[in-house]
Design an enzyme around this catalytic site. Structure first.
Site, short mmCIF file in Angstrom:
data_model
loop_
_atom_site.label_atom_id
_atom_site.label_comp_id
_atom_site.label_asym_id
_atom_site.label_seq_id
_atom_site.Cartn_x
_atom_site.Cartn_y
_atom_site.Cartn_z
N GLY B 215 0.94 -1.23 -0.09
CA GLY B 215 0.07 0.05 -0.04
C GLY B 215 0.88 1.15 -0.14
O GLY B 215 1.91 1.36 -0.71
N SER B 216 0.49 2.20 0.81
CA SER B 216 0.88 3.50 0.74
C SER B 216 2.41 3.36 1.07
O SER B 216 3.04 4.41 0.80
CB SER B 216 0.15 4.54 1.59
OG SER B 216 -1.08 4.47 0.81
N THR B 217 2.81 2.39 2.19
CA THR B 217 4.28 2.86 2.56
C THR B 217 5.04 2.47 1.63
O THR B 217 6.39 2.88 1.56
CB THR B 217 4.53 1.37 3.71
OG1 THR B 217 4.00 0.36 3.15
CG2 THR B 217 3.46 1.57 4.78
#
Lengths: 483, 486
Positions: B215-217
């Protein structure tokens, strides 16, 4: 072979007179001390490997074994002072090592301790050894009881058929807590019977027409006989031979004991060959034995299973049933390698059932390695060689054949059971002489040693008593005539 | 008669000679094959005859040995089995060994030649050295806090010391007690069957062996790629990413959770986690550039061992442009282990260099003499130090003023990135909450810790399971403990 050859012509045949043979009792005593020390060392080594300490009763064990050896030695010194000095030490060493191996396996099965019982049986064996050496002053006396021995042997062999089967074989007699294998005692009785019977009838069996009581041995090559003259001996003489073969097959079929059958028949054929010099007898014997073994092996499921195990020792693993006894035994030998794991450090107990009796050699193989196993085989070979040497040194045919038979018994027995547990031949239940757990076996072996000590005393005595060649043979003859 | 007796004697001795030859066959020639027969239990018996060496955390053993009195004599025990199961693995008489129990087996079992000064003597005397010990890099307080933080949830935590690569915490939840698998018999097989039947997979080592969509990581990786390739030169300048953003070649609009992302700067995009900006940057960098960048972080490397094997983190080698856009924000087929994402955070904290992660500080003999000490080695350089410093600033801003506020620790420099990863067909699965971050004492030169936390919680509502909500507090607790421990 080499152990026998150099002496054969020299002091064996020389008639009477001084042969420069000393009793050798000093040698025997020294060897006995060594044998007891080796056994005690083995006992201590087991304790050190298992608990890191000398077993508390090591001194008692050593004293007990030493006392037995000393009593046996004193008896020999008093009653058979020219006896072969190697026989007794080898027996003591093997028996002592057997006790060590059984004691070592007892540590794995605390609920089932066999070493104390084995010690009692060994004591009884030595007691019988002393009794036989002390009571039997001339082995030729046995000749008179030839048919008694034969009948007793047949009886002993027949009795277990009436008792229930144990582990697939009917070779046991059980009376309350006691159980023994009468077949073991039959070995000695049959050796006596064969020797006496063949000594009396060897001329007839040699089938050379009419021949007097000439000294055949004085004529080198006479035994070999001209080749190609194969005439069957008359039925009167042949009868007992066929009887013995039938008994062997009967033992095999009724008691399912391949080993005993093989042992009896093998001993018989060898003594027969020694007596008659007819290789054709050996050929016929081997033919009959193979035919019998093959027939029984194909028909009888128990024996057939043993042959299958021998051919495919790992079949049970492939079938997902885990390793069988033979596979476990082979694993044990392999684990020993050249030097062995050391006493007390092996896992031969994985063999499970009969690890202390039939499979005792696997423990020796694993913990003492090929080196230890070789030493054991050489001890047996030496014992057998000394027995044969005695046979060669004797002058009366009965004594010769008796010593031959007695020396053959442990040789065949070692071959049958050691070959069995190492996958050389199909496995058959039998005791490793002196090593294996089993009272009947150890007692019988001590009697064999006693008889060999007795005949070797006659063989090596510097001033032999006057030859009685005719008398005992005619005694057998008379007995036969009465029948 | 005499020649016959002599021949008979010869026969008997021949039989005994045959036995000797056969003994040589069995004991020497065929022995190697027989020793290796799978049905031969001797290796197993020897293995369990002596107590096994121990695995140590902070100098104290977390394993032990119990004399079962059975034929396979010593069984493994674990002082806090579930807590350290992702580190130790199990040592089972029935099911073999895993993780450190597996990779360090020769030391623990005493078979390693390095445990003894005289290996030849051991060979000759057939004795085994007493089992050696394995000292791990795990810090008990961090491990415990991470484990407590995940209690009742599914997820994983991996924490590293960025400068050295030492793994400070490795937690997987739910966990299991490896002691239940130690022995043999029905209880062991029953435990094995029960553990394997559970739908929450307690024996799965989520920190090392499970990959999740990051995801956004993952935007940190894309940001590094954009900075390294020169696509972004000024992190505070506008990127030109439109909003709304249609996935290239499609009519699918890429949504943003945050507001104000239109033509936002890289700094803003990291701070508030703008999907549109990062997807646009990934597409601008292009597939070859992205592949090169992710490879520098360790993606697509299946050979990483710490020394337990780490699952391969994945970034597709062939992608259409729309899928490259999704992959650049840690969606589509992009997958990473928690350890991999901790390595991303460590790369940021450690000036762009990733030290090779490791779990075993040193192995010793039973007496305490060092057998082998792990030396620091470099794994890869993920980015230039200048790029790393930019990302440090951006991640610190994300924690101080952006989506990762719940990870902030007073008195410490903390940088981080939240993530909420969609997964499942059409993204209907409950999203995974991520947080990756690093922390540094302002007075120290080196960062204290880099951490990755993932929470997969089927029970939580979609709104609650944002990286900032459920993962950041766990990361915060672990980082705070690491700072205290310095």
């Amino acid at each position: 072979m080499t152990a026998i050859a150099p002496t054969g012509h020299g002091d064996a045949i020389g008639p009477g007179g001084t042969r420069g043979v000393r009793g050798g009792r000093g040698v025997e005593l020294c060897l006995l001390v060594g044998a007891v020390l080796i056994a005690v060392y083995g006992y201590v080594a087991v304790g050190l490997a298992r608990d890191g300490a000398v077993p508390p009763d090591a001194a008692r064990y050593g004293a007990g074994l030493g006392l037995l050896a000393l009593l046996a030695h004193l008896t020999v010194r008093l009653c058979a002072r020219y006896a072969d000095p190697l026989l007794l030490p080898i027996a003591v060493l093997l028996n002592g090592l057997g006790l060590v191996l059984i004691y070592r396996l007892d540590l794995e099965t605390p609920a089932d301790r066999a070493a104390p019982t084995q010690l009692v049986w060994s004591t009884l064996g030595v007691a019988l050894f002393i009794a036989v050496v002390a009571a039997l002053r001339d082995h030729r006396a046995l000749q008179r009881y030839a048919y008694v021995c034969g009948a007793a042997a047949l009886l002993l062999l027949a009795v277990p058929i009436l008792f229930p089967e144990v582990n697939g074989a009917r070779i046991w007699i059980r009376v309350g807590p006691l159980s023994f294998q009468p077949g073991e005692f039959a070995k000695v009785l049959l050796a006596v019977f064969f020797a006496a019977y063949l000594a009396a009838n060897r001329d007839a069996l040699a089938a050379r027409g009419h021949r007097g009581h000439r000294d055949l041995d004085a004529l080198p090559g006479a035994d070999g006989g001209p080749r190609g003259r194969m005439r069957l001996p008359p039925g009167r003489v042949l009868g007992p031979v066929v009887t013995i073969w039938l008994v062997s097959v009967g033992v095999l079929v009724l008691e399912r004991d391949l080993g005993t059958s093989l042992l009896f028949f093998g001993m018989f054929v060898i003594v027969l060959y020694a007596a008659t010099g007819r290789a054709s007898w050996v050929a016929v014997g081997l033919l009959l034995a193979s035919a019998g073994a093959f027939a029984v092996g194909s028909v009888e499921p128990h024996v057939h299973g043993r042959v299958e195990d021998w051919l495919h020792p790992f079949a049970s693993i492939e079938a997902g049933r885990g390793p069988g006894q033979l596979a476990q035994s082979l694993f044990a030998f392999a684990a020993g390698g050249m030097l062995g794991t050391g006493l007390g450090r092996g896992d031969s107990v994985l063999i499970g059932f009969a690890a202390k009796s039939d499979f005792i050699l696997a423990t020796a193989g694993e913990e003492l390695g090929l080196v230890g196993l070789t030493a054991l085989f050489l001890l047996y070979a030496l014992f057998v060689a000394r027995g044969y040497r005695t046979a060669l040194a004797l002058r009366d045919p009965f004594g010769r054949l008796l010593a031959t038979g007695l020396a053959t018994v442990p040789a065949l027995q070692v071959f049958v059971i050691a070959g069995g547990v190492m996958g050389l031949i199909p496995l058959t239940g039998m005791a490793m002489p002196f090593l294996a757990q089993g009272g009947s076996s150890v007692v019988t072996n001590w009697i064999i040693v006693a008889l060999l000590v007795r005949v070797s005393d006659s063989a090596r005595a510097p001033d032999p008593p006057p030859t009685l060649t005719g008398a005992p043979a005619s005694a057998v003859g008379r007995a036969e005539a009465r029948r | 008669m005499i020649p016959c007796i002599r021949r008979a004697a010869g026969l008997c001795l021949l039989l005994l000679a045959a036995l000797l030859v056969n003994a040589v066959r069995v004991q020497l020639v065929e022995a190697p094959v027989l020793d290796k027969n799978p049905a031969n239990r001797r290796p197993a018996l020897a293995r369990y005859a002596e107590p096994r060496g121990n695995i140590l955390v902070g100098g104290r053993p977390v394993t032990g040995s119990r004399d079962s009195g059975g034929r396979l004599r010593h069984e493994r025990t674990y002082t806090e089995g579930p807590l350290y199961a992702p580190v130790t693995g199990y040592s089972s008489q029935t099911y073999g060994t895993t993780l450190l129990e597996h990779t360090e087996d020769t030391v623990l079992a005493g078979t390693s030649a390095m445990l003894t000064a005289l290996p030849l003597w051991r060979e000759f005397s057939r004795t085994r050295a007493p089992g050696g010990n394995v000292e791990t890099t795990i810090e008990a307080p961090l491990q415990r806090l991470a484990f407590e933080g995940l209690r009742g949830k599914r997820g994983a935590v991996a924490a590293l010391e960025p400068s050295s690569g030492r793994i400070l915490a490795l937690v997987s939840s739910p966990s299991y007690d490896p002691a239940a698998l130690s022995g043999t018999g029905r209880r062991t097989t029953g435990a094995w069957a029960r553990l394997n039947a559970r739908s929450d997979q307690p024996m799965l080592n989520r920190a090392l062996r499970q990959t999740y969509p990051p995801g956004s990581t993952f935007k940190l990786v894309t940001a590094a790629a954009a900075l390294e390739s020169g696509v972004v030169e000024d992190p505070d300048g506008p990127t030109g990413a439109p909003e709304p953003y249609l996935l290239p070649g499609t009519r699918t609009r890429l949504p943003n959770e945050a507001t104000g992302c239109g033509r936002a700067s890289l700094a803003y995009a990291i701070r508030w986690s703008c999907n549109t900006v990062m997807a646009h940057l990934g597409v601008t960098v292009g597939l070859p550039g992205m592949l090169e960048a992710v490879g520098r972080f360790g993606f697509n490397d299946g050979s990483l061992r710490v020394p337990s094997a780490v699952a391969r983190s994945h970034f597709d080698r062939e992608l259409t442009v729309d899928r490259l856009a999704l992959s650049s924000i840690g969606q589509y087929d992009t997958r990473a282990t928690p350890l991999q994402m901790a390595m991303v955070a460590a790369a940021v904290a450690n000036e762009g260099e990733i030290a090779h992660p490791y779990l075993v500080e040193r192995t010793t003999t039973a007496g305490g003499d060092t057998v082998r000490r792990q030396l620091r080695t470099s794994y890869r350089r993920a980015m230039r130090p200048t790029t790393a410093r930019v990302l440090q600033r951006l991640t610190v801003e994300a924690v101080e003023r952006g989506s990762g506020r719940r990870a902030a620790i007073p008195g410490a420099i903390v940088g981080g990135k939240t993530g909420t990863a969609q997964h499942g067909m059409d993204n209907i699965g409950t999203p995974y909450a991520w947080f990756i971050g690093w922390a540094k004492d302002p007075d120290e030169v080196r960062p204290a810790v880099a951490v990755a936390v993932v929470v997969e919680d089927a029970a939580a509502k979609r709104q609650d399971i944002s990286g900032g909500g459920s993962a950041a507090p766990i990361a915060r607790a672990v980082m705070a403990a690491a700072l205290r421990g310095r």
